[in-house]
Motif scaffolding. Structure first.
Motif, PDB file in Angstrom:
ATOM      1  N   CYS A 139      45.555 -29.422  69.831  1.00 51.05           N
ATOM      2  CA  CYS A 139      46.372 -29.160  71.018  1.00 51.05           C
ATOM      3  C   CYS A 139      47.785 -29.706  70.834  1.00 51.05           C
ATOM      4  CB  CYS A 139      45.726 -29.776  72.257  1.00 51.05           C
ATOM      5  SG  CYS A 139      44.260 -28.904  72.852  1.00 51.05           S
ATOM      6  N   ARG A 140      47.890 -30.915  70.317  1.00 54.42           N
ATOM      7  CA  ARG A 140      49.216 -31.503  70.084  1.00 54.42           C
ATOM      8  C   ARG A 140      49.983 -30.709  69.037  1.00 54.42           C
ATOM      9  NH1 ARG A 140      48.044 -37.636  68.784  1.00 54.42           N
ATOM     10  NH2 ARG A 140      50.262 -37.570  68.207  1.00 54.42           N
ATOM     11  N   VAL A 142      49.627 -27.471  68.291  1.00 55.94           N
ATOM     12  CA  VAL A 142      50.039 -26.188  68.875  1.00 55.94           C
ATOM     13  C   VAL A 142      51.224 -26.378  69.816  1.00 55.94           C
ATOM     14  CG1 VAL A 142      49.315 -24.326  70.429  1.00 55.94           C
ATOM     15  CG2 VAL A 142      47.778 -25.110  68.618  1.00 55.94           C
ATOM     16  N   ASP A 143      51.185 -27.430  70.633  1.00 55.28           N
ATOM     17  CA  ASP A 143      52.290 -27.690  71.563  1.00 55.28           C
ATOM     18  C   ASP A 143      53.592 -27.932  70.810  1.00 55.28           C
ATOM     19  OD1 ASP A 143      50.604 -27.420  73.707  1.00 55.28           O
ATOM     20  OD2 ASP A 143      50.296 -29.576  73.997  1.00 55.28           O
ATOM     21  N   ARG A 146      54.746 -24.546  69.288  1.00 56.86           N
ATOM     22  CA  ARG A 146      55.215 -23.617  70.319  1.00 56.86           C
ATOM     23  C   ARG A 146      56.517 -24.093  70.975  1.00 56.86           C
ATOM     24  NH1 ARG A 146      50.569 -20.606  71.887  1.00 56.86           N
ATOM     25  NH2 ARG A 146      50.314 -19.137  70.163  1.00 56.86           N
ATOM     26  N   ARG A 152      57.551 -19.716  69.464  1.00 56.39           N
ATOM     27  CA  ARG A 152      57.066 -19.798  70.847  1.00 56.39           C
ATOM     28  C   ARG A 152      56.005 -18.750  71.154  1.00 56.39           C
ATOM     29  NH1 ARG A 152      61.850 -20.386  73.344  1.00 56.39           N
ATOM     30  NH2 ARG A 152      61.627 -22.631  72.989  1.00 56.39           N
ATOM     31  N   LEU A 172      42.177 -25.162  73.983  1.00 56.25           N
ATOM     32  CA  LEU A 172      42.820 -24.362  72.944  1.00 56.25           C
ATOM     33  C   LEU A 172      42.970 -22.906  73.385  1.00 56.25           C
ATOM     34  CD1 LEU A 172      41.020 -25.820  69.799  1.00 56.25           C
ATOM     35  CD2 LEU A 172      43.424 -26.096  70.415  1.00 56.25           C
ATOM     36  N   ASP A 174      43.364 -21.794  76.351  1.00 60.93           N
ATOM     37  CA  ASP A 174      44.448 -21.719  77.335  1.00 60.93           C
ATOM     38  C   ASP A 174      45.820 -21.741  76.672  1.00 60.93           C
ATOM     39  OD1 ASP A 174      42.560 -21.662  79.312  1.00 60.93           O
ATOM     40  OD2 ASP A 174      42.749 -23.776  79.858  1.00 60.93           O
ATOM     41  N   ARG A 175      45.887 -22.240  75.460  1.00 58.32           N
ATOM     42  CA  ARG A 175      47.149 -22.258  74.714  1.00 58.32           C
ATOM     43  C   ARG A 175      47.332 -20.998  73.869  1.00 58.32           C
ATOM     44  NH1 ARG A 175      45.985 -27.554  75.675  1.00 58.32           N
ATOM     45  NH2 ARG A 175      47.723 -29.039  75.720  1.00 58.32           N
TER      46      ARG A 175
END
Length: 364
Positions: A139-140, A142-143, A146, A152, A172, A174-175
């Motif tokens: 998650c970190r 991907v953030d 992005r 993006r 994940l 949701d991302r």
């Protein structure tokens, strides 16, 4: 009526199990068009209807609406309607609806369990999973990726067995991350991941300390090249000594394993080469980030400070400790500062006297 026919066609005994859903849908769609065409022609020939009226009667009959404004009047026309529409058309439409529901259910299930063949292009391909809390790490990562404007909206696909039993976590999904269950050693899974169309691939090491993990990373890199990937492959490597070997065998960017800091891998993706500078800050070899405490507060512009420190050959200032707020600020270009400590990238030969030389350069 359609609901009853739908349930009948959904029963196991009536499903065509020897053909794929795609072929089944195609066959049924062609059958519906054929039946409708035959009925339109029959109404024009047997009932003397205009083409527009024949099309209207066929459409309202096959969807079981039946407004009653048009209907067959001759025995031959009625027989044709019963034969073509009620027996052939409506049954086939019910079967077509059943096949569509089957296809949608099957596609959703395959996407959820990681067996769907994604048709992605120019995507970020992540392979394997980091050690520790993989979901938080991903998650970190991907953030961070992005957050960069060039990435993006980039599709992100994860090829891993980590979620084979639990499915892809909502955090994940949701991302916008999609996944394929498997590994690079699984030919089908690798094909679904489409490495030949990927913009960049990142191969995770399963361990931060086990050198055997590097061997598995190397095998994955070779398989990606064999699968046709010609773009950059970033490969995590436990031992820095293996970096050159990985590079020779196809990994364009071998990086140190830092599963506590996914930002390093993110830098390698969005700004290739910058990760090497960041890695140096985590080691005591070579250039080092040093804190230099000043005997009193220094006031001036950041440009003036850069000129003095760099001009004296001491190192490169990258930030300072604000005397007013106590916050560490980085590269405050274009404004005056009040610093009570500096952070410098200092070479081996200047580290011993870095504090003394800095104080002299700033005339403190």
């Amino acid at each position: 009526m359609l609901s009853l026919l739908y349930r009948w066609f959904r029963s196991p005994r009536s499903r065509l199990r020897d053909v794929t859903l795609g072929r089944r849908l195609g066959t049924l769609a062609l059958w519906v068009m054929g039946v409708c065409t035959a009925h339109v022609i029959a109404m024009m020939v047997l009932e003397g209807m205009a083409l527009r009226d024949a099309l209207w009667l066929t459409a309202t009959t096959i969807v079981t609406v039946g407004y009653g404004d048009l209907f067959a009047k001759t025995d031959a026309g009625r027989l044709a309607t019963v034969g073509f529409m009620y027996v052939g058309g409506i049954f086939v439409v019910a079967s077509l609806v059943s096949a569509l529901v089957d296809w949608r259910t099957d596609s959703q299930e395959r996407k959820a369990n990681g067996t769907w063949g994604w048709k992605l292009t120019n995507h970020l391909l992540l392979i394997g999973e980091p050690s520790g809390d993989a979901v938080q790490h991903l998650c970190r990562l991907v953030d961070q990726v992005r957050a960069h404007e060039d990435w993006r909206d980039a599709p992100i696909l994860l090829l891993t067995r980590a979620f084979e039993a639990t499915r892809l976590p909502a955090a994940l999904a949701d991302r916008g991350v999609v996944h394929v269950t498997g590994s690079a050693a699984d030919a089908t899974a690798l094909t679904h991941a489409a490495p030949d169309r990927a913009r960049t691939s990142l191969v995770f090491s399963s361990s931060e300390t086990d050198r055997e993990a590097t061997a598995r990373v190397l095998d994955t890199v070779l398989r990606l090249r064999e699968a046709g990937q010609k773009t950059s492959i970033i490969a995590e490597c436990v031992d820095v000594g293996d970096h050159d070997r990985l590079a020779r065998l196809g990994a364009a960017q071998p990086i140190r394993v830092m599963h506590g800091y996914p930002e390093v891998a993110a830098r390698a993706i969005v700004s290739p080469g910058s990760e090497a500078l960041i890695e140096q800050l985590f080691t005591a070899e070579g250039d080092e980030c040093r804190r230099v405490d000043l005997p009193r507060v220094w006031e001036g512009t950041w440009l003036d400070l850069l000129t003095r420190i760099a001009g004296a050959g001491i190192g490169t200032p990258i930030g300072y400790l604000c005397a007013d707020t106590g916050a560490v600020l980085a590269n405050p270009v274009g404004r005056s500062i009040r610093a009570k400590a500096l952070f410098l990238i200092v070479g081996d030969d200047r580290q011993v006297n870095a504090t003394r030389d800095t104080v002299q350069a700033l005339a403190l």
